[in-house]
Design a protein around this motif. Structure first.
Motif, PDB file in Angstrom:
ATOM      1  N   PRO A 186      70.631  42.397  34.543  1.00 53.77           N
ATOM      2  CA  PRO A 186      69.607  41.721  33.688  1.00 53.77           C
ATOM      3  C   PRO A 186      68.649  41.390  34.601  1.00 53.77           C
ATOM      4  N   ARG A 187      67.103  41.373  34.250  1.00 56.81           N
ATOM      5  CA  ARG A 187      66.213  40.897  35.052  1.00 56.81           C
ATOM      6  C   ARG A 187      64.952  40.196  34.224  1.00 56.81           C
ATOM      7  N   LEU A 188      64.609  39.056  34.621  1.00 52.77           N
ATOM      8  CA  LEU A 188      63.211  38.403  34.140  1.00 52.77           C
ATOM      9  C   LEU A 188      62.549  37.987  35.172  1.00 52.77           C
ATOM     10  N   TRP A 189      61.112  38.259  35.014  1.00 56.67           N
ATOM     11  CA  TRP A 189      60.144  37.817  36.002  1.00 56.67           C
ATOM     12  C   TRP A 189      59.075  37.474  35.391  1.00 56.67           C
ATOM     13  N   TRP A 190      58.079  36.883  35.995  1.00 60.23           N
ATOM     14  CA  TRP A 190      56.945  36.287  35.530  1.00 60.23           C
ATOM     15  C   TRP A 190      55.783  36.341  36.683  1.00 60.23           C
ATOM     16  N   ASN A 191      54.751  36.969  36.169  1.00 56.86           N
ATOM     17  CA  ASN A 191      53.306  37.024  37.146  1.00 56.86           C
ATOM     18  C   ASN A 191      52.298  36.347  36.426  1.00 56.86           C
ATOM     19  N   TYR A 192      51.517  35.620  37.124  1.00 57.49           N
ATOM     20  CA  TYR A 192      50.612  34.536  36.986  1.00 57.49           C
ATOM     21  C   TYR A 192      49.424  34.911  37.957  1.00 57.49           C
ATOM     22  N   THR A 193      48.291  35.014  37.149  1.00 52.05           N
ATOM     23  CA  THR A 193      46.973  35.221  38.029  1.00 52.05           C
ATOM     24  C   THR A 193      46.060  33.953  37.552  1.00 52.05           C
ATOM     25  N   GLY A 194      45.724  33.081  38.596  1.00 48.12           N
ATOM     26  CA  GLY A 194      44.967  31.940  38.157  1.00 48.12           C
ATOM     27  C   GLY A 194      43.398  32.394  37.939  1.00 48.12           C
ATOM     28  N   ALA A 195      42.639  31.411  37.693  1.00 50.58           N
ATOM     29  CA  ALA A 195      41.127  31.703  37.192  1.00 50.58           C
ATOM     30  C   ALA A 195      40.269  32.254  38.572  1.00 50.58           C
ATOM     31  N   GLN A 196      39.516  33.056  38.111  1.00 48.11           N
ATOM     32  CA  GLN A 196      38.573  33.723  39.402  1.00 48.11           C
ATOM     33  C   GLN A 196      37.279  33.755  38.984  1.00 48.11           C
ATOM     34  N   TYR A 197      36.401  33.700  40.013  1.00 46.26           N
ATOM     35  CA  TYR A 197      35.014  33.633  39.558  1.00 46.26           C
ATOM     36  C   TYR A 197      34.401  35.405  39.507  1.00 46.26           C
ATOM     37  N   ILE A 198      33.483  35.493  38.653  1.00 48.75           N
ATOM     38  CA  ILE A 198      32.831  36.823  38.585  1.00 48.75           C
ATOM     39  C   ILE A 198      31.577  37.188  39.149  1.00 48.75           C
ATOM     40  N   TYR A 199      31.188  38.257  39.300  1.00 52.01           N
ATOM     41  CA  TYR A 199      30.050  38.721  40.197  1.00 52.01           C
ATOM     42  C   TYR A 199      29.082  39.210  39.202  1.00 52.01           C
ATOM     43  N   ASN A 200      27.707  38.989  39.505  1.00 52.03           N
ATOM     44  CA  ASN A 200      26.564  39.146  38.858  1.00 52.03           C
ATOM     45  C   ASN A 200      25.918  40.471  39.424  1.00 52.03           C
ATOM     46  N   ASN A 201      26.048  41.591  38.807  1.00 51.00           N
ATOM     47  CA  ASN A 201      25.400  42.770  39.266  1.00 51.00           C
ATOM     48  C   ASN A 201      23.876  42.819  39.013  1.00 51.00           C
ATOM     49  N   ASN A 202      23.379  41.791  38.002  1.00 53.70           N
ATOM     50  CA  ASN A 202      22.065  41.762  37.748  1.00 53.70           C
ATOM     51  C   ASN A 202      21.295  41.112  38.987  1.00 53.70           C
ATOM     52  N   THR A 203      21.969  40.111  39.284  1.00 51.96           N
ATOM     53  CA  THR A 203      20.991  39.476  40.342  1.00 51.96           C
ATOM     54  C   THR A 203      21.777  39.825  41.861  1.00 51.96           C
ATOM     55  N   GLY A 204      22.858  40.474  41.982  1.00 50.63           N
ATOM     56  CA  GLY A 204      23.301  40.850  42.965  1.00 50.63           C
ATOM     57  C   GLY A 204      23.591  39.780  43.867  1.00 50.63           C
ATOM     58  N   ALA A 205      24.659  38.825  42.979  1.00 51.31           N
ATOM     59  CA  ALA A 205      25.152  37.605  43.679  1.00 51.31           C
ATOM     60  C   ALA A 205      26.360  37.174  43.134  1.00 51.31           C
ATOM     61  N   PRO A 206      27.175  36.156  43.464  1.00 52.13           N
ATOM     62  CA  PRO A 206      28.324  35.432  43.238  1.00 52.13           C
ATOM     63  C   PRO A 206      27.935  34.585  41.875  1.00 52.13           C
ATOM     64  N   THR A 207      28.805  34.399  41.040  1.00 55.84           N
ATOM     65  CA  THR A 207      28.316  33.115  40.319  1.00 55.84           C
ATOM     66  C   THR A 207      29.442  32.092  40.136  1.00 55.84           C
ATOM     67  N   THR A 208      29.369  31.221  39.234  1.00 59.69           N
ATOM     68  CA  THR A 208      30.348  30.129  39.134  1.00 59.69           C
ATOM     69  C   THR A 208      30.927  30.461  37.837  1.00 59.69           C
ATOM     70  N   GLN A 209      30.593  31.393  37.139  1.00 57.52           N
ATOM     71  CA  GLN A 209      31.204  31.646  35.918  1.00 57.52           C
ATOM     72  C   GLN A 209      32.693  32.381  36.010  1.00 57.52           C
ATOM     73  N   LYS A 210      33.739  31.763  35.019  1.00 56.15           N
ATOM     74  CA  LYS A 210      35.103  32.154  35.566  1.00 56.15           C
ATOM     75  C   LYS A 210      35.683  33.220  34.650  1.00 56.15           C
ATOM     76  N   LEU A 211      36.679  34.105  35.105  1.00 55.10           N
ATOM     77  CA  LEU A 211      37.497  34.955  34.286  1.00 55.10           C
ATOM     78  C   LEU A 211      38.693  33.957  34.124  1.00 55.10           C
ATOM     79  N   PRO A 212      39.218  33.686  32.827  1.00 57.05           N
ATOM     80  CA  PRO A 212      40.385  32.864  32.704  1.00 57.05           C
ATOM     81  C   PRO A 212      41.499  33.395  33.309  1.00 57.05           C
ATOM     82  N   ALA A 213      42.590  32.441  33.233  1.00 55.38           N
ATOM     83  CA  ALA A 213      43.915  32.710  34.129  1.00 55.38           C
ATOM     84  C   ALA A 213      44.758  33.459  33.014  1.00 55.38           C
ATOM     85  N   PHE A 214      45.783  34.151  33.501  1.00 56.98           N
ATOM     86  CA  PHE A 214      46.507  34.893  32.641  1.00 56.98           C
ATOM     87  C   PHE A 214      47.952  34.947  33.057  1.00 56.98           C
ATOM     88  N   GLY A 215      49.092  34.927  32.224  1.00 56.51           N
ATOM     89  CA  GLY A 215      50.425  35.046  32.877  1.00 56.51           C
ATOM     90  C   GLY A 215      51.183  35.897  32.026  1.00 56.51           C
TER      91      GLY A 215
END
Length: 801
Positions: free
Chosen positions: A700-729
């Motif tokens: 038997p096997r049990l495992w967990w993968n967790y990805t923390g919050a990350q900032y998203i990109y704005n193609n409209n301004t061609g620049a990074p943002t401080t808006q975040k994609l929420p974490a998920f596990g």
């Protein structure tokens, strides 16, 4: 006698093939004097020793060798670098139909975004913020910074510099994967190692014969088969053949279309061992093709319907409003509105030769050829210019090279490696956008646009030659201290040829199309020096402190796109400077820690001279920003078998990534903003058990993968943002059942049954989000998303003979 003559001929050919490399290595050796240390002091031999041990040099290289074999726990402990091995047990956490992208998620600091649930769809991979692969990712500042090899052979063409996970769509043929963080040892580097490296280690020819045959089925119409066969040793020759095929739909589907994908991969290697060395020949080929769903609007907009727009007027066609909240979280568009099909083909042919020339001198040579081909076909009436209704994109590369070096076991426990490589590459890129319902007048004649008469196009060649020479010392003055200074001299020579006039003479002559390659023919040549040093101090036999520093360069990224859009006088090689400091603990027998390896390190990396692609609304071409980045983080990795049947692993990464400089071509400076699509932390952990009952083994096997919050990109301004994609596990579970004597028929030794459930709790989440510039759907400022995979079930069977 025949084989001795063959060995002499092979040695002569190896030296002749690598003469340019040796010539380049000579000045590097005379101007620098770093030395290499012995890998195991108790095996060191002086030049006057009467004992002739042909294996000593190769054995002592092991802690430095991450390409020729999978590093053992002891080798990782002895190394001055940060290395993680994803072994067979960790690979068991990957569903049977999945590929390289999913497998790499079991290493610290790795974040993977897949376009689908199998090995055929594309993926974008981030290792400590260093990226490779391509998908829908906008604003990837650090793409192409990770070198990827197969059995030590480069899988990346030097001109483009980016590896795609669908080049490795099958994982059944692999023993494991080694991940090196940072440039690594000079002796192991190729041309894209400035941020890290990944080596896929396939099954190797073995002394005993055997055959394995398997098959699998699962959610999203997943199905496939795999095999491997070992010849065993016959007169010193041994051969392995392995491969697999697979197909699947996509969890993003709807309106009668499931965005199907299929793939195959085959591998063969034969090895001749002899007193003092070995000769091997290998080959690998893979083919992946997948339909890629378009990103989905998170919120509804009345101008975005499932039927898109009129391809000639651009007006919305009335119908259900398309978004995650209206048409469904995992619902894709009808094929009549949008489809994109991506093909990826790779072929490798290579030969390795190693021989102990004397008691203290060992020769290593590898000759290789790689063919790569990528094709995109799409139909898209989502709101862009009607002239880009159809796309045809075809990129083909041919790469060959030779790497030769000598290792010298010197007195005072020094192991010095001297050599280099020569790599030559031709990359051809052809792009067409056209609408076959639109016409153009040429000399009074009405013609329809087509592949040969497109609206938007480019056609160009990039010829690249990469040279490297290195000297590396592995110096071990005591049993508990190792230092590994090294230096490389690299040269990148590129020749760009704008082929548009030859490929589309009517368009060029009458200016009725838009040539995306704006720059004329050009050439560049860059020569750089890459110093490096590492140290490992064993405080006790089980605990070591280590640190390393390295500088790395790569040719200006992006193949023909870079040279086609930039003034050649502005181009510079991308540069990384990284240092790491950490602690390792190796406990093979210590109470409940029966085979434990713990590694914790802090890293800092500065990446400069970045070229950052920015998608634009027409969807035909990209603009580019320039920048530099800083990465700081901590990685932790732990693995152990505390009791006979129990296996534990855990990985943790915490990271801060910011732009020290970011200049958009149209919106100014964004210095100090966070880098998009880099999670602030990632975690993966698992527990595997094993017990025996009435002749049956249960795992038997049990495992967990967790990805923390990350900032998203704005193609409209061609620049990074401080808006975040929420974490998920995500929780995942599996069970493997091994039958032995119960299936002893037709020569079968055992039968393995496997059942896996991924995303066990059925979590609904978005794996990627960005702000649209209007390229999709014609609505700038929309938040678009790619959902992560829902709960999925897989079953597989393998028979071992």
């Amino acid at each position: 006698m025949r084989f001795r003559n063959f060995r002499r001929n092979q040695l002569a050919l190896s030296i002749l093939a690598a003469m340019p490399v040796v010539a380049m290595a000579a000045p590097a050796q005379s101007t620098t004097q770093p030395k290499e240390a012995a890998s195991a002091s108790d095996t060191a031999k002086s030049a006057s020793s009467p004992v002739y041990n042909v294996g000593v040099v190769s054995d002592r290289l092991s802690p430095l060798d991450t390409l020729g074999k999978l590093p053992s726990m002891k080798h990782i402990f002895d190394s001055t670098q940060s290395v993680k091995v994803i072994g067979k047990q960790e690979l068991d956490t990957v569903g049977p139909g999945m590929g390289a992208g999913q497998a790499l998620e079991q290493a610290p600091g790795v974040n993977v975004l897949n376009d689908g649930p199998s090995g055929a769809p594309r993926a974008s991979i981030s290792i400590n913020g260093m990226k490779t692969g391509w998908g829908n990712i906008g604003g990837n500042a650090n793409d192409g910074m990770v070198m990827v090899t197969f059995d030590g052979v480069p899988m990346i063409d030097p001109a483009y510099g980016v590896w795609q996970a669908s080049e490795v769509p099958q994982i059944s043929m692999f023993k494991g994967i080694s991940v090196t963080y940072g440039p690594g040892y000079p002796v192991n580097r190729w041309y894209d190692n400035i941020g890290g490296s990944v080596n896929f280690m396939p099954l190797q020819p073995s002394a005993k014969p055997g055959v394995t045959i398997g098959g699998f089925v699962g959610s999203f119409d997943t199905q496939g088969a795999n095999f491997s066969a070992q010849s065993g040793s016959i007169d010193g020759w041994s051969t392995v053949v392995a491969g697999g095929v697979g197909s699947s739909g996509n969890f993003v589907n709807g309106y009668g279309f499931n965005n199907p994908a299929n793939n195959y991969a085959y591998y063969a290697k034969t090895t001749k061992t002899f007193n003092g060395g070995h000769l091997s020949f290998g080959a690998y080929t893979s083919h992946s093709v997948a339909y890629r769903p378009v990103p989905i609007p998170v919120s509804p907009n009345s101008n975005v319907t499932i039927y898109g727009v009129d391809p000639n007027t651009g007006n919305p066609i009335p119908g259900p409003v398309y978004s995650q909240s209206t048409t469904g979280y995992y619902t894709s568009l009808p094929k009549s509105t949008y489809w994109k099909r991506a093909f990826v083909n790779t072929t490798l042919i290579y030969s390795k030769f190693e021989d102990a020339l004397t008691q203290d001198t060992h020769l290593h040579n590898m000759l290789f050829y790689r063919y790569g081909n990528r094709i995109h076909l799409h139909y898209n009436n989502l709101g862009q210019s009607p002239s880009v209704l159809y796309q045809y994109y075809n990129a083909t590369s041919h790469t060959y090279g030779d790497k030769l070096y000598l290792s010298f076991a010197l007195p005072y426990h020094n192991l010095v490696s001297v050599g280099g490589y020569f790599v030559n590459n031709q990359y051809y890129s052809l792009l067409d956008f056209y609408n076959p319902t639109q016409t153009v007048n040429v000399n009074g004649q009405t013609l329809y646009h087509s592949l040969s008469l497109p609206h938007h196009f480019h056609s160009s060649y990039l010829y690249e030659t990469d040279l490297a020479a290195f000297v590396q010392d592995d110096f071990q003055p005591t049993d508990r201290f190792r230092i590994t200074p090294g230096i490389r001299v690299v040269n990148f020579k590129s020749n760009f040829v704008n082929n548009a006039a030859a490929a589309f003479p009517i368009n060029v002559q009458y200016a009725i199309g838009n040539n995306g390659d704006t720059q004329p023919n050009s050439e560049t040549s860059f020569t750089e020096v890459e110093p490096s040093i590492g140290a490992n101090w064993k405080i006790t036999k089980k605990l070591a402190l280590y640190a390393n520093y390295a500088t790395g360069y790569r040719s200006p990224a992006g193949a023909t796109g870079t040279y086609a859009h930039f003034l050649v006088s502005t181009l510079k090689p991308q540069k990384s400077t990284q240092y790491q400091i950490g602690v390792k603990a190796y406990l093979p027998h210590d109470g409940y820690l029966r085979n434990a390896l713990l590694s914790v390190n802090y890293y800092h990396l500065d990446d400069t001279n970045e070229i950052i692609p920015i998608p634009v609304v027409s969807h035909a071409y990209s603009l580019f920003a320039s920048g530099s980045s800083t990465f700081d983080g901590v990685n932790l990795s732990f693995v152990d078998n505390p009791v006979y049947s129990l296996h534990l692993f855990a990985n943790l990464s915490i990271e801060r990534a910011v732009y020290s400089n970011y200049v958009s071509p149209s919106h100014g400076s964004y210095n100090g903003k966070p880098i998009s699509n880099v999670p602030d932390h990632t975690v993966n952990a698992g527990v595997f058990d094993e017990f025996y009952r009435e002749g049956v083994i249960y795992k038997p096997r049990l495992w967990w993968n967790y990805t923390g919050a990350q900032y998203i990109y704005n193609n409209n301004t061609g620049a990074p943002t401080t808006q975040k994609l929420p974490a998920f596990g995500l929780w995942n579970a599996g069970l493997k059942i091994v039958l032995g004597r119960q299936v002893g028929f037709a020569g079968m030794k055992s039968l393995s049954l496997r059942f896996d459930v991924t995303n066990l709790l059925g979590k609904k989440y978005n794996a990627y989000e960005y702000i649209s510039g209007g390229g999709y759907y014609g609505i700038a400022g929309q938040l678009l998303a790619e959902p992560g995979a829902p709960r999925a079930y897989y079953a597989s069977v393998e028979a071992h003979f």
